[in-house]
Write a protein that holds these residues in place. Structure first.
Motif, short mmCIF file in Angstrom:
data_model
loop_
_atom_site.label_atom_id
_atom_site.label_comp_id
_atom_site.label_asym_id
_atom_site.label_seq_id
_atom_site.Cartn_x
_atom_site.Cartn_y
_atom_site.Cartn_z
N ALA A 67 2.82 6.72 3.27
CA ALA A 67 1.85 7.48 4.06
C ALA A 67 1.21 6.61 5.15
O ALA A 67 1.07 7.04 6.30
CB ALA A 67 0.77 8.06 3.15
N PHE A 68 0.85 5.38 4.79
CA PHE A 68 0.26 4.48 5.79
C PHE A 68 1.30 4.05 6.83
O PHE A 68 1.00 3.97 8.02
CB PHE A 68 -0.34 3.25 5.11
CG PHE A 68 -1.71 3.49 4.53
CD1 PHE A 68 -2.83 3.57 5.35
CD2 PHE A 68 -1.89 3.63 3.16
CE1 PHE A 68 -4.09 3.79 4.83
CE2 PHE A 68 -3.15 3.86 2.62
CZ PHE A 68 -4.25 3.94 3.46
N ALA A 69 2.53 3.78 6.37
CA ALA A 69 3.58 3.38 7.31
C ALA A 69 3.88 4.51 8.30
O ALA A 69 4.10 4.27 9.49
CB ALA A 69 4.84 3.00 6.54
N ALA A 70 3.86 5.76 7.81
CA ALA A 70 4.13 6.91 8.67
C ALA A 70 3.06 7.06 9.75
O ALA A 70 3.32 7.59 10.83
CB ALA A 70 4.21 8.19 7.84
N ALA A 71 1.86 6.54 9.45
CA ALA A 71 0.76 6.61 10.42
C ALA A 71 0.78 5.43 11.40
O ALA A 71 -0.08 5.32 12.26
CB ALA A 71 -0.57 6.64 9.68
N GLY A 72 1.77 4.54 11.23
CA GLY A 72 1.92 3.43 12.16
C GLY A 72 1.28 2.13 11.73
O GLY A 72 1.24 1.16 12.51
N ASP A 73 0.78 2.07 10.49
CA ASP A 73 0.16 0.84 10.01
C ASP A 73 1.22 -0.16 9.54
O ASP A 73 2.34 0.23 9.16
CB ASP A 73 -0.79 1.14 8.85
CG ASP A 73 -2.02 1.90 9.31
OD1 ASP A 73 -2.59 1.53 10.35
OD2 ASP A 73 -2.42 2.87 8.64
N SER A 74 0.86 -1.45 9.54
CA SER A 74 1.70 -2.49 8.95
C SER A 74 1.36 -2.56 7.48
O SER A 74 0.20 -2.78 7.12
CB SER A 74 1.42 -3.84 9.62
OG SER A 74 1.70 -3.78 11.00
N VAL A 75 2.36 -2.38 6.62
CA VAL A 75 2.11 -2.21 5.19
C VAL A 75 2.78 -3.31 4.37
O VAL A 75 3.99 -3.53 4.47
CB VAL A 75 2.60 -0.83 4.70
CG1 VAL A 75 2.35 -0.67 3.20
CG2 VAL A 75 1.90 0.29 5.47
N ALA A 76 1.98 -3.98 3.55
CA ALA A 76 2.48 -4.94 2.58
C ALA A 76 2.29 -4.37 1.18
O ALA A 76 1.28 -3.70 0.91
CB ALA A 76 1.74 -6.27 2.70
N ILE A 77 3.26 -4.62 0.31
CA ILE A 77 3.16 -4.15 -1.08
C ILE A 77 3.48 -5.30 -2.03
O ILE A 77 4.18 -6.25 -1.65
CB ILE A 77 4.13 -2.98 -1.36
CG1 ILE A 77 5.60 -3.44 -1.18
CG2 ILE A 77 3.82 -1.78 -0.47
CD1 ILE A 77 6.63 -2.47 -1.72
N THR A 78 2.97 -5.21 -3.24
CA THR A 78 3.39 -6.15 -4.28
C THR A 78 4.34 -5.45 -5.23
O THR A 78 4.30 -4.23 -5.40
CB THR A 78 2.20 -6.69 -5.11
OG1 THR A 78 1.56 -5.60 -5.81
CG2 THR A 78 1.20 -7.41 -4.24
#
Length: 234
Positions: A21-32
């Protein structure tokens, strides 16, 4: 404007839906993630949040590659379900350490950068079980209820610096974790949900994204149930 977003436990289920959802909004997303192959499309960092050194290394890598964390979603958690009289000390302490103490670690580290920036969004994933309890989940319920008091205390501490801290409390959601519930028990749980159906990970993700948005700038210390009405009144 793209933000640096960090989601713990973002490799599957609710966490992965939030990351997408955040990536679709154009944010840079890090996950563990802890094991297996992480999903593509995100900065995937191997990290066990029960290890303070791994948490620190994860933040260093994220800060280096996508900048200081501006939005933290503390989602990683475990279950060790058992009736109280059969529950071992290890069953209890493992769940508390991962779900409550692990969240303390990742939130504390994120807040360093947020305090410097005088802004930030923290969204903590609790559970409807924290509000209403559940047979065989005394350890999980205790850990998730602890997150509510933790988050509301931080909302008071950090509000003057432009940092909001909110809680999303999902109910029964269509994930691998809920899929492991026995069919009979699952039917009982569905009967307790006024909307009469299981939740979808995307529905949880939408609530998280809202609380991290500019539209939610005046919301802090809130507990938002996304549970079909299962825990209402608690």
């Amino acid at each position: 404007m793209s933000r640096s977003v960090f989601i713990t436990g973002g490799n599957r289920g609710i966490g992965l839906a939030i990351a997408r959802a955040f990536a679709a909004a154009g944010d840079s997303v890090a996950i563990t993630y802890r094991s297996g192959e992480p999903p593509v499309g995100f900065l995937a960092v191997k990290c066990d949040i029960t290890d303070p050194e791994q948490v620190e290394q994860a933040y260093k890598e994220i800060e280096e590659k996508q900048g200081p964390v501006e939005v933290l979603v503390a989602n990683a958690g475990v279950t060790r379900d058992q009736l109280l009289l059969r529950m071992s000390e290890e069953d209890f302490s493992t769940v508390i350490d991962a779900n409550l103490t692990g969240t303390f670690r990742v939130v504390k580290r994120a807040c360093k950068g947020m305090l410097r920036a005088r802004k930030g969004r923290v969204v903590v994933i609790s559970s409807a079980v924290a509000l209403r309890g559940e047979t065989g989940q005394a350890n999980y319920a205790a850990s998730k209820a602890g997150l509510v008091g933790f988050s509301r205390s931080l909302a008071r501490e950090l509000g003057s610096r432009g940092i909001t801290v909110n809680v999303v409390a999902p109910g029964l959601t269509d994930t691998a974790m809920s899929g492991a519930v026995a069919e009979e028990r699952r039917a009982e749980m569905l009967n307790q949900i006024p909307l009469g159906r299981i939740g979808q990970p995307d529905e949880i993700a939408a609530a998280v994204r809202f609380l991290a948005s500019d539209d939610a700038a005046y919301i802090t210390g809130a507990v938002l149930p996304v549970d079909g009405g299962a825990a209402m009144g608690h």
